[in-house]
Design a protein around this motif. Structure first.
Motif, PDB file in Angstrom:
ATOM      1  N   GLN A 145       6.937  -4.342  -5.158  1.00  0.00           N
ATOM      2  CA  GLN A 145       5.618  -3.751  -5.400  1.00  0.00           C
ATOM      3  C   GLN A 145       5.669  -2.692  -6.516  1.00  0.00           C
ATOM      4  N   GLN A 174       0.844  -1.194   0.000  1.00  0.00           N
ATOM      5  CA  GLN A 174       0.000   0.000   0.000  1.00  0.00           C
ATOM      6  C   GLN A 174       0.881   1.246   0.000  1.00  0.00           C
ATOM      7  N   VAL A 175       1.658   1.410  -1.091  1.00  0.00           N
ATOM      8  CA  VAL A 175       2.562   2.539  -1.209  1.00  0.00           C
ATOM      9  C   VAL A 175       1.743   3.797  -1.485  1.00  0.00           C
ATOM     10  N   ARG A 176       2.072   4.859  -0.785  1.00  0.00           N
ATOM     11  CA  ARG A 176       1.342   6.116  -0.915  1.00  0.00           C
ATOM     12  C   ARG A 176       2.337   7.266  -0.837  1.00  0.00           C
ATOM     13  N   THR A 177       2.122   8.301  -1.619  1.00  0.00           N
ATOM     14  CA  THR A 177       3.000   9.470  -1.540  1.00  0.00           C
ATOM     15  C   THR A 177       2.338  10.540  -0.688  1.00  0.00           C
ATOM     16  N   LEU A 178       3.158  11.243   0.065  1.00  0.00           N
ATOM     17  CA  LEU A 178       2.680  12.321   0.923  1.00  0.00           C
ATOM     18  C   LEU A 178       3.574  13.537   0.748  1.00  0.00           C
TER      19      LEU A 178
END
Length: 53
Positions: free
Chosen positions: A50, A18-22
């Motif tokens: 992933q 569940q890679v997410r950018t912030l």
């Protein structure tokens, strides 16, 4: 990771799928850091898998 690992107070799980950018500006403080080189390498490998790198 069990509590106390990586400076975290509670048991935690890294969801590498569940890679997410912030935006860095949204981050208020550092919660912990993975110091164990073996665990860090496993996390990097899972993230690379992933992202198909």
């Amino acid at each position: 990771m069990p509590a106390g690992t990586a400076g975290l107070r509670v048991d935690s799980i890294a969801l590498c799928y569940q890679v997410r950018t912030l935006d860095k500006n949204r981050l208020e403080r550092v919660l912990g850091a993975v110091q164990d080189i073996g665990l860090r390498l496993k996390l990097q490998e899972a993230i690379r898998f992933q992202l198909d790198l």
